[in-house]
Design an enzyme around this catalytic site. Structure first.
Site, PDB file in Angstrom:
ATOM      1  N   ASP A   1      -2.492   7.538 -30.095  1.00  5.77           N
ATOM      2  CA  ASP A   1      -1.582   8.239 -30.504  1.00  5.77           C
ATOM      3  C   ASP A   1      -0.461   7.616 -30.140  1.00  5.77           C
ATOM      4  O   ASP A   1      -0.240   6.525 -29.653  1.00  5.77           O
ATOM      5  CB  ASP A   1      -1.671   9.482 -29.700  1.00  5.77           C
ATOM      6  CG  ASP A   1      -1.177  10.715 -30.216  1.00  5.77           C
ATOM      7  OD1 ASP A   1      -0.355  10.689 -31.390  1.00  5.77           O
ATOM      8  OD2 ASP A   1      -1.451  12.073 -29.966  1.00  5.77           O
TER       9      ASP A   1
ATOM     10  N   ASP B   1      -0.743  17.226 -37.153  1.00  4.37           N
ATOM     11  CA  ASP B   1      -0.981  18.183 -36.292  1.00  4.37           C
ATOM     12  C   ASP B   1      -0.886  19.647 -36.578  1.00  4.37           C
ATOM     13  O   ASP B   1      -1.294  20.258 -35.674  1.00  4.37           O
ATOM     14  CB  ASP B   1       0.205  17.933 -34.800  1.00  4.37           C
ATOM     15  CG  ASP B   1      -0.036  16.674 -34.121  1.00  4.37           C
ATOM     16  OD1 ASP B   1      -0.939  16.235 -34.246  1.00  4.37           O
ATOM     17  OD2 ASP B   1       1.112  16.402 -33.398  1.00  4.37           O
TER      18      ASP B   1
END
Length: 764
Positions: free
Chosen positions: A479, A549
């Site tokens: 990430d 997301d």
């Protein structure tokens, strides 16, 4: 195939031709890029040259020997400032004497076999060594600079890639302010420039701009390829639709600040450029040094957006994604994030994994919260020691227990970031990108490690190698959750701060290359606040990327449609999450959430321990179906029909269905079977009629068409019909009449908001 009919160069793929020539002045004139044409000798290309007799008024001729044209009114293969062309340049250099005029003219050309590797950047590759490579050398004899233009022809994919390399052969240091990867000139205006813009949780929104005059720019200055403007763009005509018309797609194998621009000149010529963003970019080249521009990927099709997408998808699968997972089926995973967020412990994770195993999950992923004192996002990034209060047996103990259940184990990391509240920052405050002694703009209470520094790269490689070795880890989610501010590296001199953004990307690539090669069996998935770094550079190391997301099915349908123009389903991470959705609070049917997610690398991101028995049974059926059809969905050819953007496949718009229906089809490469999706956004009263129209089938084959992957009728039998592929594609299946008013009237479709259906097509 590359034909060298000097002064003409003609590049052919199966369906396209790209041609340019060396002008009498030594400049390169772009002649043609489009549907494949026949060229057997130099005279066949003469018709493509523009005929010049005089230069237009109020323009400048190149010099007194060439007065019949101005470079401002010529389609060029590359351009620079100072000799008459005032449009977007490919290269911009400030020389030692302060001049910014460059004059690159033809020196030499060579055709070789095979794909050469870049020294500093990732690029495409060819396992079969069939790709042909054209190198054209241009020289600025006044300043001693060499510019190489590189062309690679991937015939079967209908793709041509381009890149550039500048070599300083002079005796003085020069400032490179711009070296783009590709320039493409068209001799007419009125192209539609399609870009994909957005923000966090709103990635890949298709935007069309009709270019009749002026300049339109799509670019990133976030330090990443960005969710604001993806590097993939398209050029087409206004009449181009999903299945018909000319379409050009272009992408960049790069993960940092990029720049795409279309400019229409006063003479009606259209120029497109793409490459590293020149904003604040300044790279010093000492004598003997060189600079490589990233590789640009160009695809053309006369069969509309779907045709171009097929070229791009094939190219990405075959010549970008590599390694152990290139052709392996991707596992169905369960991620702990939305089930637990930071509040994890071993017992909670094991219970979640058991529920996942019972439902058919193959891979369990522990997300954020397992290290340091990571109870929220304000602390501990950079301190990659396990929190034994949460995991008393460490990552090794947890992973062993997960493996004993029959599941693979994965882990989340964010290696490029550090919190100020961390041991790493206290020990090495100079390791972050920040201006010494000046206030810093924060993002998610974290700062960016300075990957321009080799000692920082070495730290990341060492720490991540330790983490990836501490248990039986099969998957890593990598990430990166903030954009760049305050571009400044304490490891570079003041006159080199214009190199920070690019050098960071080079440092990132070194880390990813070393770790992916050191751990070849690990399935790496890129993530950057969702789709903030969804690009071909990342895909050279990580075979899939988390698309967004935002897991809301309705939003995801539009986001995944956007990605599908340039990226295959096999690289798009897509999860089923809980409702109300954690990003929008919207309620959508569990079936719809799965239908959208299965057109990608399908996973789950919800708490199986909180599900009802009925929901778990439905999930079991979903996973079983996905496993059965996974190969097709991950490797098949994907086609768009109608979409929420409102355009139908034939370019028309229907009043009732515009923007309200998304229609997808994924077809096996041998055309033996297909999976289709029809998703409705909102119910419109008194609209009983609907249809599904397939794409990509074999017209002459007969297919068994099945409504849904679960029993559709009360008697438990799925509704079926037999039809030829051409009827399913051109006529479509007229679906049962939908509910309109009152009670049920026989065998009707009961449809509501956000309802979807899957269709299966299997040839006899």
């Amino acid at each position: 195939m590359i034909q060298n009919f000097y002064p003409f160069f003609v590049l052919h793929t199966n369906q396209s031709t790209y041609a340019f020539r060396v002008m009498e002045s030594g400049h390169l004139e772009h002649l043609y890029y489009g549907r494949r044409i026949t060229v057997t000798e130099a005279r066949d290309a003469e018709i493509l040259t523009e005929k010049h007799v005089f230069a237009p008024s109020n323009t400048n001729v190149y010099d007194e020997n060439y007065t019949s044209f101005s470079l401002e009114d010529v389609c060029l293969e590359m351009s620079s400032y100072g000799r008459g062309d005032i449009r977007e340049p490919l290269v911009e250099v400030v020389h030692g004497d302060g001049s910014s005029t460059s004059d690159f003219r033809f020196e030499d050309a060579a055709v070789t076999q095979g794909k050469a590797e870049f020294k500093t950047l990732p690029g495409s590759y060819d396992e079969t060594n069939q790709v042909q490579h054209l190198t054209v050398a241009l020289k600025d004899r006044h300043y001693g600079l060499l510019l190489e233009l590189h062309y690679y022809v991937y015939e079967d994919c209908d793709v041509i890639t381009r890149s550039a390399r500048l070599v300083n052969e002079s005796g003085e240091t020069v400032q490179l302010h711009r070296l783009l990867s590709a320039q493409l000139d068209f001799d007419t205006p009125e192209y539609v420039f399609t870009t994909f813009h957005g923000a966090w949780a709103r990635e890949m929104k298709r935007t069309d701009v009709r270019m009749s005059a002026g300049r339109h720019v799509s670019a990133s200055y976030t330090g990443t390829s960005s969710n604001r403007a993806n590097p993939f763009v398209m050029l087409s005509k206004e009449t181009t639709s999903e299945d018909f018309g000319d379409c050009y797609g272009c992408n960049l194998i790069y993960s940092g600040n990029h720049y795409e621009a279309v400019e229409v000149s006063g003479y009606g010529k259209t120029r497109f450029v793409t490459g590293v963003n020149p904003q604040s970019f300044c790279y010093l080249l000492a004598p003997g040094e060189d600079f490589e521009a990233p590789e640009a990927v160009m695809a053309y099709s006369h069969e509309g957006f779907n045709g171009m997408s097929q070229c791009m998808h094939h190219f990405v699968r075959e010549h970008i994604v590599r390694g152990e997972w290139k052709r392996k089926a991707r596992p169905v995973l369960l991620n702990s994030w939305e089930a637990a967020y930071f509040d994890i412990d071993e017992d909670k994770l094991l219970n979640l994994a058991r529920a996942g195993k019972e439902a058919g999950i193959e891979l369990f992923v522990m997300d954020d919260g397992w290290f340091g004192n990571r109870v929220d996002d304000t602390q501990s990034l950079g301190d990659w020691q396990v929190d034994t209060r949460k995991l008393p047996h460490g990552v090794e103990g947890l992973s062993r227990k997960i493996k004993e259940m029959g599941l693979d184990f994965g882990i989340w990391v964010e290696p490029e970031m550090v919190n100020v509240k961390s041991n790493l920052y206290e020990k090495h405050p100079e390791w972050v990108l920040q201006i010494p002694g000046k206030p810093h703009s924060e993002g998610r209470t974290q700062r960016i490690l300075d990957l321009t520094r080799q000692d920082v790269q070495d730290y990341i490689i060492t720490e991540m190698s330790r983490v990836f070795s501490c248990g039986e880890i099969s998957y890593v989610k990598w990430d990166m959750n903030r954009t760049f501010t305050d571009y400044y590296s304490s490891g570079l001199k003041p006159d080199r701060q214009g190199e920070v953004a690019h050098r960071y990307v080079l440092g990132l690539y070194r880390c990813m290359k070393v770790l992916s090669e050191r751990f070849p069996k690990i399935l790496f998935e890129g993530c950057c606040a969702g789709g903030n770094r969804f690009d071909l550079g990342i895909l050279c190391y990580f075979p899939q990327i988390w698309a967004s997301d935002d897991t809301d099915a309705l939003c995801r349908a539009e986001i995944q449609t956007g990605y599908s123009y340039g990226y295959p389903l096999s690289v798009v991470g897509a999860h089923v999450s809980a409702c109300p959705n954690h990003q929008t609070r919207r309620m959508t049917p569990l079936k719809t959430r799965f239908h959208v997610a299965c057109f990608g690398v399908c996973g789950y991101e919800c708490n199986f321990c909180d599900m009802t028995e009925e929901e778990l049974d439905e999930v079991k059926g979903q996973i079983a179906f996905y496993k059965e059809w996974r190969k097709l969905l991950q490797t098949g050819d994907f086609y768009r029909g109608r979409t929420f953007t409102g355009q139908t496949a034939d370019g028309s718009c229907l009043m009732l269905s515009r923007g309200n229906v998304t229609e997808w089809t994924c077809v096996s490469r041998d055309r033996s079977c297909a999976v289709g999706l029809l998703l409705q956004k909102l119910v419109a009263p008194n609209t009983q009629y609907e249809y599904y129209r397939a794409r990509g089938l074999a017209p002459e084959r007969k297919y068994c068409f099945t409504y849904g992957y679960q029993p559709a009728n009360e008697d438990g039998k799925a509704a079926e019909c037999l039809a030829y592929g051409d009827a399913l594609m051109y006529g479509g299946v007229k679906l049962k009449q939908a509910f309109s008013e009152g009670g049920r009237h026989g065998d009707m479709r009961i449809v509501g908001d956000f309802v979807s259906e899957i269709y299966l097509m299997v040839s006899e």
